[in-house]
Scaffold this motif. Structure first.
Motif, PDB file in Angstrom:
ATOM      1  N   LEU A 169       1.436 -13.249  -0.684  1.00 37.36           N
ATOM      2  CA  LEU A 169       1.487 -12.572  -1.980  1.00 37.36           C
ATOM      3  C   LEU A 169       0.092 -12.210  -2.484  1.00 37.36           C
ATOM      4  O   LEU A 169      -0.113 -11.128  -3.048  1.00 37.36           O
ATOM      5  CB  LEU A 169       2.219 -13.435  -3.007  1.00 37.36           C
ATOM      6  N   LYS A 170      -0.872 -13.088  -2.267  1.00 37.94           N
ATOM      7  CA  LYS A 170      -2.257 -12.791  -2.662  1.00 37.94           C
ATOM      8  C   LYS A 170      -2.787 -11.604  -1.873  1.00 37.94           C
ATOM      9  O   LYS A 170      -3.471 -10.721  -2.420  1.00 37.94           O
ATOM     10  CB  LYS A 170      -3.153 -14.009  -2.460  1.00 37.94           C
ATOM     11  N   ALA A 171      -2.469 -11.587  -0.570  1.00 39.63           N
ATOM     12  CA  ALA A 171      -2.914 -10.467   0.271  1.00 39.63           C
ATOM     13  C   ALA A 171      -2.261  -9.176  -0.200  1.00 39.63           C
ATOM     14  O   ALA A 171      -2.917  -8.117  -0.284  1.00 39.63           O
ATOM     15  CB  ALA A 171      -2.578 -10.734   1.730  1.00 39.63           C
ATOM     16  N   GLU A 172      -0.968  -9.237  -0.512  1.00 42.85           N
ATOM     17  CA  GLU A 172      -0.270  -8.054  -1.003  1.00 42.85           C
ATOM     18  C   GLU A 172      -0.848  -7.601  -2.340  1.00 42.85           C
ATOM     19  O   GLU A 172      -1.027  -6.400  -2.585  1.00 42.85           O
ATOM     20  CB  GLU A 172       1.229  -8.365  -1.149  1.00 42.85           C
ATOM     21  N   LEU A 173      -1.186  -8.550  -3.219  1.00 41.97           N
ATOM     22  CA  LEU A 173      -1.789  -8.223  -4.512  1.00 41.97           C
ATOM     23  C   LEU A 173      -3.135  -7.524  -4.330  1.00 41.97           C
ATOM     24  O   LEU A 173      -3.429  -6.524  -4.994  1.00 41.97           O
ATOM     25  CB  LEU A 173      -1.950  -9.505  -5.347  1.00 41.97           C
ATOM     26  N   GLU A 174      -3.932  -8.049  -3.412  1.00 38.75           N
ATOM     27  CA  GLU A 174      -5.227  -7.427  -3.137  1.00 38.75           C
ATOM     28  C   GLU A 174      -5.043  -6.002  -2.604  1.00 38.75           C
ATOM     29  O   GLU A 174      -5.780  -5.080  -2.969  1.00 38.75           O
ATOM     30  CB  GLU A 174      -6.035  -8.271  -2.142  1.00 38.75           C
ATOM     31  N   GLU A 234       2.219 -20.489   2.546  1.00 39.17           N
ATOM     32  CA  GLU A 234       2.223 -19.253   3.344  1.00 39.17           C
ATOM     33  C   GLU A 234       2.628 -18.066   2.472  1.00 39.17           C
ATOM     34  O   GLU A 234       2.000 -17.001   2.523  1.00 39.17           O
ATOM     35  CB  GLU A 234       3.189 -19.373   4.524  1.00 39.17           C
ATOM     36  N   ARG A 235       3.696 -18.260   1.644  1.00 43.30           N
ATOM     37  CA  ARG A 235       4.138 -17.189   0.750  1.00 43.30           C
ATOM     38  C   ARG A 235       3.039 -16.831  -0.250  1.00 43.30           C
ATOM     39  O   ARG A 235       2.814 -15.664  -0.561  1.00 43.30           O
ATOM     40  CB  ARG A 235       5.411 -17.604   0.003  1.00 43.30           C
TER      41      ARG A 235
END
Length: 94
Positions: free
Chosen positions: A80-85, A75-76
């Motif tokens: 984090l991937k979504a935040e990076l994008e 989930e993290r």
């Protein structure tokens, strides 16, 4: 007068056991000991079974904890991937 001097005592003499009786008694004792040993082994086996069940329960509990940890990590990772994008998009727009 002689009757006063002679005293006869009847003593019961135990008859020694026959060979058959001795063998039967030895076998009975042997089987009794084997039965006791078998009961002890069975009791120890039950103790080991209880310990095994406890250990298995602990292992399953740890496995569940590990699965929960892995799920939280995934989930993290997704967050984090979504935040990076999002950050990449923001950098492109600057």
């Amino acid at each position: 007068m002689l009757s006063n001097l002679i005293k006869i005592e009847f003593v019961e003499i135990e008859k020694p056991p026959s060979l058959f009786e001795t063998l039967v008694a030895e076998r009975v004792e042997k089987f009794r000991k084997e039965a006791e040993e078998a009961k002890e082994r069975e009791a120890k086996a039950k103790e080991r079974e209880v310990e095994s069940k406890k250990l298995l329960a602990k292992a399953k509990e740890r496995e569940a904890e590990a699965k929960k940890f892995i799920a939280e990590a995934k989930e993290r990772e997704i967050l984090l991937k979504a935040e990076l994008e999002t950050l990449k998009e923001q950098l492109k727009n600057i």
